[in-house]
Every structure is written in structure tokens, then in C-alpha cells.
Design an enzyme around this catalytic site. Structure first.
Site, short mmCIF file in Angstrom:
data_model
loop_
_atom_site.label_atom_id
_atom_site.label_comp_id
_atom_site.label_asym_id
_atom_site.label_seq_id
_atom_site.Cartn_x
_atom_site.Cartn_y
_atom_site.Cartn_z
N GLY A 81 0.86 -1.45 -0.10
CA GLY A 81 0.16 -0.27 0.15
C GLY A 81 0.99 1.28 -0.19
O GLY A 81 2.51 0.95 -0.15
N LEU A 87 -0.14 3.18 -2.32
CA LEU A 87 0.67 3.39 -3.50
C LEU A 87 1.52 4.31 -3.96
O LEU A 87 0.73 5.60 -3.78
CB LEU A 87 -0.59 2.70 -4.09
CG LEU A 87 -1.09 1.64 -3.61
CD1 LEU A 87 -2.61 1.10 -4.33
CD2 LEU A 87 -0.22 0.52 -3.83
N HIS A 118 4.13 1.51 -8.43
CA HIS A 118 2.81 0.60 -8.11
C HIS A 118 2.08 0.36 -9.55
O HIS A 118 1.55 -0.68 -9.62
CB HIS A 118 2.04 0.72 -6.48
CG HIS A 118 2.98 0.33 -5.81
ND1 HIS A 118 2.62 1.77 -4.70
CD2 HIS A 118 3.22 -0.80 -5.27
CE1 HIS A 118 4.04 1.28 -3.32
NE2 HIS A 118 4.11 -0.42 -4.01
N GLY A 128 8.53 -5.40 -8.91
CA GLY A 128 9.62 -4.45 -8.90
C GLY A 128 10.80 -4.68 -8.94
O GLY A 128 11.40 -5.34 -8.05
N GLN A 129 11.47 -4.44 -10.26
CA GLN A 129 12.72 -4.34 -10.17
C GLN A 129 13.83 -3.61 -8.82
O GLN A 129 14.74 -3.60 -8.39
CB GLN A 129 14.09 -4.04 -11.29
CG GLN A 129 15.10 -4.05 -11.71
CD GLN A 129 15.57 -2.87 -12.53
OE1 GLN A 129 15.03 -2.52 -13.65
NE2 GLN A 129 17.05 -2.40 -12.36
N VAL A 173 10.32 3.00 -11.61
CA VAL A 173 9.63 4.00 -11.29
C VAL A 173 10.34 5.29 -11.14
O VAL A 173 10.67 4.64 -9.78
CB VAL A 173 8.08 4.26 -11.39
CG1 VAL A 173 7.93 5.49 -12.05
CG2 VAL A 173 7.74 2.58 -12.02
P1 AMP Z 1 6.39 -2.31 -1.25
O1 AMP Z 1 4.41 -2.18 -1.71
O2 AMP Z 1 6.87 -1.60 -1.42
O3 AMP Z 1 6.02 -3.15 -0.91
O4 AMP Z 1 5.83 -2.81 -3.12
C1 AMP Z 1 5.33 -3.60 -3.91
C2 AMP Z 1 5.54 -4.19 -5.11
O5 AMP Z 1 6.14 -3.00 -5.96
C3 AMP Z 1 7.24 -4.46 -5.07
O6 AMP Z 1 7.12 -5.47 -6.35
C4 AMP Z 1 8.08 -3.48 -5.82
O7 AMP Z 1 9.50 -3.76 -5.41
C5 AMP Z 1 7.25 -2.68 -5.99
N1 AMP Z 1 7.89 -0.98 -6.57
C6 AMP Z 1 8.04 -0.22 -5.48
N2 AMP Z 1 8.61 0.72 -5.65
C7 AMP Z 1 8.59 0.38 -7.12
C8 AMP Z 1 9.16 1.08 -7.57
N3 AMP Z 1 9.49 3.00 -7.71
N4 AMP Z 1 9.23 1.30 -9.38
C9 AMP Z 1 8.91 -0.42 -9.87
N5 AMP Z 1 8.27 -1.06 -9.42
C10 AMP Z 1 8.46 -0.48 -7.81
#
Ligand code: AMP
Length: 279
Positions: A31, A33, A37, A147-148, A176
Site C-alpha cells: 500500500g 501506492l 505500483h 518491481g526491480q 519508476v
Molecule cells: P511495496 O509496496 O514497497 O512492498 O512494493 C510492492 C511492489 O512494488 C514490489 O514488487 C516493489 O518492487 C514494487 N515497487 C516499489 N517501488 C517501485 C518503483 N519505484 N518502481 C517499480 N516498482 C516498484
């Protein structure tokens, strides 16, 4: 958008989707977001008929209680944001829905678990695999999108999926960034404007490494950059490593097929991570 709070209700809904021969794509999140995301959801929509986003701040992956308590949870604005996308299903379980008290989990993740993030956050990847396994079980998706930004997490989840023979295709999506270059992160809301500028040092260092890679010795260039980061205002460097992108073992020569630079630091009280594919 359909919203579900229990695994049972989600499962029943997705069962009907599957009977219609539609494919399901899962985007797991915690979340708060942001566009990072949303890029995953957009990517999921390209190859999955139905996109399921989950929002769950997973307690078992936090080794710092304060970090868990302070994790942003703007659920109303998250729902609004998701409603503006092509996400059909949102799964927001409570902690009690996902865990029974005293539950145990362990999976052998080899050395990968203890490197880089794993070294700084012991137990983190056991918690990550524990929740991702539960989310995959609850959703049974054809594809899952990550995400990478959390590159090591992607490798770890890939390893788990392989070990446990889970029939899902994992898709890695690009990082991103803010227009400044700062990698988007839910924790960025806690950074002041000054800290956001200071945090940019990570992205700038990764860029500097990438630009200098061809012409320089890896270790010499890395040492210069580490020194710069250690002198960088507001940055408390945790690591800046150059690694084989498949094993995450440190590399000091350019032979590996794929090389990645990964870095983590604290800016004020906030931990930030970033990485860049070099080769
Ligand atoms: P999180 O909510 O931080 O656990 O992230 C959820 C998903 O979003 C994970 O697969 C992250 O790697 C991806 N994610 C988080 N930040 C970014 C970003 N800036 N660009 C691309 N993917 C992201």
C-alpha cells in the site's frame, strides 16, 4: 473494483473467473501506492485478463518494530488510486486473516538470503517468502508482478517458486523514478524536501558507476563512489555493491554475463534502496 477481505471470498470470486478461462495477474503491495505500483498494475493488465492487487503490510518481514508502526497506511486514497486504474480486484486482508498466532515458517534460500538486504535485515526474506507464498496460494495467479526496485526480493521469490514448484510466471518490472531520478518508494513520504535532495546521491552514484563502467576498473571506481557517498551530506551508507545479477555475489571483474549495482542508505531516519542494471 471488487474488494475482498478474506481469502475465502477472494478464492470464490477468482474460481468463477477461471471457469470463464480468464487469466489472473497478481500485484502484491504494502500500500501507500505510488506510480511505481501503478506501473506494475499497468504491466499486469497487458498480459492478464484480470488484475488482482493486494495491500498488506506484512508484519513478519519487518525486523524493526518502529518501521512497521510508522509504515504509511493511507487505505482510502489507495482505493481511490486503484479505482482510476484497470485493477479489477483488491485484496486487503487483516493480519489475523493471514496469520494464526505463533505460526512458523522457514524455507532454505541458500546464501542469497544473507547478502545485501538480508545482511542488514536478518529474517526479512523469510517474512517476504512467507507472505508471498500465502498470497500466491490465495490467488493462484497465472502471473505475478514485482518491481526491480526490490531486485533481491525478485531473485528470492524466483528461487522459492522454483523450489516449491509453484505454477506461476514471475514478471520483473522496471524502476519508476521521480523526475529528479529518486526511485519512488512508499517511505519517501517521510522524507523532507532537503532529505529528498540528499537521497538523490544514491541514484547519482549508480549512474556514475554505470557511466564509468566500461572505462574503469570495477573496484577502483566502486571505492571512489563509496568514499563520495560516505562524505555525502545526510547519507549514512549501508552498502554500494557491484554484483553478478544472477547470484548477487560481488564481482571485481567484468566477466559476468549480467552485472548490477545495488545500494542502500539511511537518510535521516528513513532507509532507502536503489539499484541499476549495469550490463
Ligand atoms: P511495496 O509496496 O514497497 O512492498 O512494493 C510492492 C511492489 O512494488 C514490489 O514488487 C516493489 O518492487 C514494487 N515497487 C516499489 N517501488 C517501485 C518503483 N519505484 N518502481 C517499480 N516498482 C516498484
Amino acid at each position: 473494483m471488487e474488494i475482498f477481505y478474506t481469502r475465502k471470498a477472494l478464492g470464490e470470486y477468482l474460481q468463477k473467473i477461471r471457469e470463464r478461462k480468464l487469466s489472473v495477474g497478481l500485484v502484491p503491495t504494502m500500500g501507500a501506492l505510488h506510480q511505481g505500483h501503478l506501473s506494475l498494475i499497468k504491466r499486469a493488465r497487458e498480459t492478464s485478463d484480470v488484475v488482482v492487487c493486494s495491500i498488506f503490510v506484512n508484519p513478519t518481514q519487518f525486523n524493526d518494530k518502529r518501521d512497521l508502526e510508522n509504515y504509511p497506511r493511507p487505505i482510502d486514497s489507495d482505493i481511490k488510486m486503484l479505482e482510476s486504474t484497470d485493477c479489477e480486484v483488491l485484496f486487503i486482508p487483516a493480519v489475523e486473516e493471514m496469520y494464526v498466532p505463533g505460526e512458523e515458517w522457514h524455507i532454505d534460500l541458500g546464501g542469497l538470503e544473507h547478502l545485501l538486504e538480508g545482511r542488514i535485515r536478518p529474517g526479512h526474506y523469510q517474512g517476504v517468502t512467507q507472505i508471498v507464498k500465502k498470497l500466491l496460494d490465495a490467488t493462484n495467479p497465472d502471473q505475478a508482478f514485482f518491481g526491480q526496485k526490490d531486485y533481491q526480493q525478485f531473485l528470492i521469490i524466483s528461487l522459492m517458486v522454483k523450489k516449491l514448484n509453484i505454477p506461476v510466471q514471475l514478471v520483473l518490472c522496471p524502476i519508476v523514478r521521480e523526475p529528479s531520478g529518486l526511485a519512488m518508494s512508499s517511505r519517501n513520504v517521510h522524507l523532507s524536501e532537503l532529505e529528498k535532495r540528499q537521497a538523490l546521491a544514491l541514484f547519482q552514484s549508480l549512474t556514475k558507476f554505470k557511466e564509468g563502467f566500461e572505462m574503469n576498473d570495477i573496484e577502483l571506481l566502486r571505492n571512489t563512489i563509496v568514499q563520495d557517498l560516505n562524505n555525502s551530506e545526510g547519507i549514512k551508507l549501508e552498502y554500494f555493491e557491484i554484483a553478478d545479477a544472477e547470484t548477487l555475489h560481488a564481482v571485481d571483474n567484468k566477466d559476468a554475463k549480467h552485472i548490477i549495482a545495488l545500494s542502500a542508505a539511511k537518510v535521516g531516519k528513513i532507509r532507502i534502496i536503489d539499484n541499476m542494471i549495469i550490463k
